[in-house]
Design an enzyme around this catalytic site. Structure first.
Site, mmCIF file in Angstrom:
data_model
loop_
_atom_site.group_PDB
_atom_site.id
_atom_site.type_symbol
_atom_site.label_atom_id
_atom_site.label_comp_id
_atom_site.label_asym_id
_atom_site.label_seq_id
_atom_site.Cartn_x
_atom_site.Cartn_y
_atom_site.Cartn_z
ATOM 1 N N SER A 14 0.852 -1.192 0.000
ATOM 2 C CA SER A 14 0.000 0.000 0.000
ATOM 3 C C SER A 14 0.883 1.235 0.000
ATOM 4 O O SER A 14 2.026 1.194 0.478
ATOM 5 C CB SER A 14 -0.881 0.009 1.252
ATOM 6 O OG SER A 14 -1.456 1.284 1.464
ATOM 7 N N TYR A 53 -0.007 -0.613 10.741
ATOM 8 C CA TYR A 53 -0.395 -0.930 9.365
ATOM 9 C C TYR A 53 0.726 -0.573 8.396
ATOM 10 O O TYR A 53 1.094 -1.387 7.528
ATOM 11 C CB TYR A 53 -1.674 -0.173 8.999
ATOM 12 C CG TYR A 53 -2.097 -0.374 7.557
ATOM 13 C CD1 TYR A 53 -2.595 -1.601 7.124
ATOM 14 C CD2 TYR A 53 -1.988 0.665 6.637
ATOM 15 C CE1 TYR A 53 -2.977 -1.796 5.807
ATOM 16 C CE2 TYR A 53 -2.376 0.483 5.315
ATOM 17 C CZ TYR A 53 -2.864 -0.750 4.904
ATOM 18 O OH TYR A 53 -3.232 -0.934 3.588
#
Length: 313
Positions: A157, A182
């Site tokens: 990501s 994350y």
């Protein structure tokens, strides 16, 4: 030869869909394994690969939910797998090895994002455990099933820009911050592909990492609506911001990564918008720390020790 981390001018862009990048390709006789292949961009990836003729295996923590989501798509098989549980990963791999089906495409698309603090296994932080360590163990256990010429896509990501690997506190024992956790897990996804490609290229297997783009999917299930409104991700009616991709567009880069003839002989780089991304210090692209070969090797050694599995030992 090392692939350069710079655009190859693929002819595709952020608006391209998984169907677009597969146009003209016949995947009959090919097999794919897609984690997370029954939800969000994973589901669109499964659908596109199957429509092009590939057989697709979808591991799922909830097989009954996966089977319902995938109903009507020809050539798809579901098997049980919980990436947060190394015993489940081992059992899954043993079943697949016994069956012996070989895979030409593997897409590590499953993941969790910004979840509440959760510990699994020996106290591992959940996002790092699922997004990285579970996939690390899975790939290493089933590596013998990857066919000559196989490609692997590790779905990262743009959020990797929020954190390098926290070598001194990887599992947030000193205090949890969900977005940093994350980001770290997404950096790990890139470093994993970098070192896997280095190890596996001479065995005919290449690996890529990628940013699929911003897409509203069930990945956001842990985020309150108010938080997404405040971030400008959606309006009061729930409509996504203009820069968000559709799920069909979000599935494009990972589909392109494993099938495009333009990437023949290439590997070990970070992709976005169906092209090789540039190295950046901010904004869209890949951070230098996420493709650093020394960090990639260090993370590999840590992960092999943590999970107890290394196909290249």
């Amino acid at each position: 030869m090392t692939t350069k981390q710079q655009s190859i001018h693929s002819g595709f862009d952020a608006s391209s869909t998984a169907t677009d990048v597969l146009a003209g390709l016949d995947l009959s006789g090919k097999s794919a394994l897609v984690t997370g292949g029954y939800s969000g961009i994973g589901l669109e990836t499964t659908r596109a690969l199957a429509a092009a003729g590939a057989r697709v295996l979808v591991p799922a923590r909830r097989p009954e939910v996966a089977a319902k989501a995938l109903a009507g798509i020809e050539g798809v098989t579901v098997d049980e797998l919980d990436l947060a549980d190394l015993a489940s990963v081992k059992s899954f791999a043993e079943r697949r090895l016994a069956i012996g089906e070989r895979y030409h495409y593997m897409i590590d698309s499953a993941g969790v994002m910004a979840c509440p603090e959760t510990r699994v296994g020996p106290g591992w932080e959940l996002q790092f455990a699922v997004n990285h360590l579970g996939h690390f163990a899975l790939v290493n256990r089933i590596f013998p099933l990857l066919a000559e010429g196989a490609r692997l896509a590790s779905v990262s990501s743009g959020g990797h820009g929020g954190s390098d690997i926290r070598w001194d506190d990887m599992h947030f024992e000193g205090g949890y911050e969900r977005w940093t956790a994350y980001s770290q897990s997404k950096t790990a996804n890139v470093l994993f592909a970098v070192h896997l490609d280095r190890l596996a290229a001479d065995r005919g297997v290449r690996a890529f990492a990628l940013h699929p783009g911003a897409i509203l999917t069930p990945l956001q299930r842990h985020l309150p609506r108010e938080e997404m409104l405040a971030a400008g991700w959606m309006d009061e009616e729930g409509n996504p911001a203009d820069y968000f991709k559709t799920t069909e567009q979000g599935a494009a880069t990972q589909t392109w990564a494993v099938t495009s003839p333009l990437l023949d002989g290439e590997g070990g780089v970070y992709l976005q918008d169906c092209d090789v991304a540039d190295i950046v210090t901010e904004g869209e692209g890949v951070r230098a720390y996420a493709i650093d070969p020394d960090s990639a090797e260090r993370l590999w050694k840590y992960s092999a020790e943590a999970t107890g599995v290394d196909a290249f030992a």
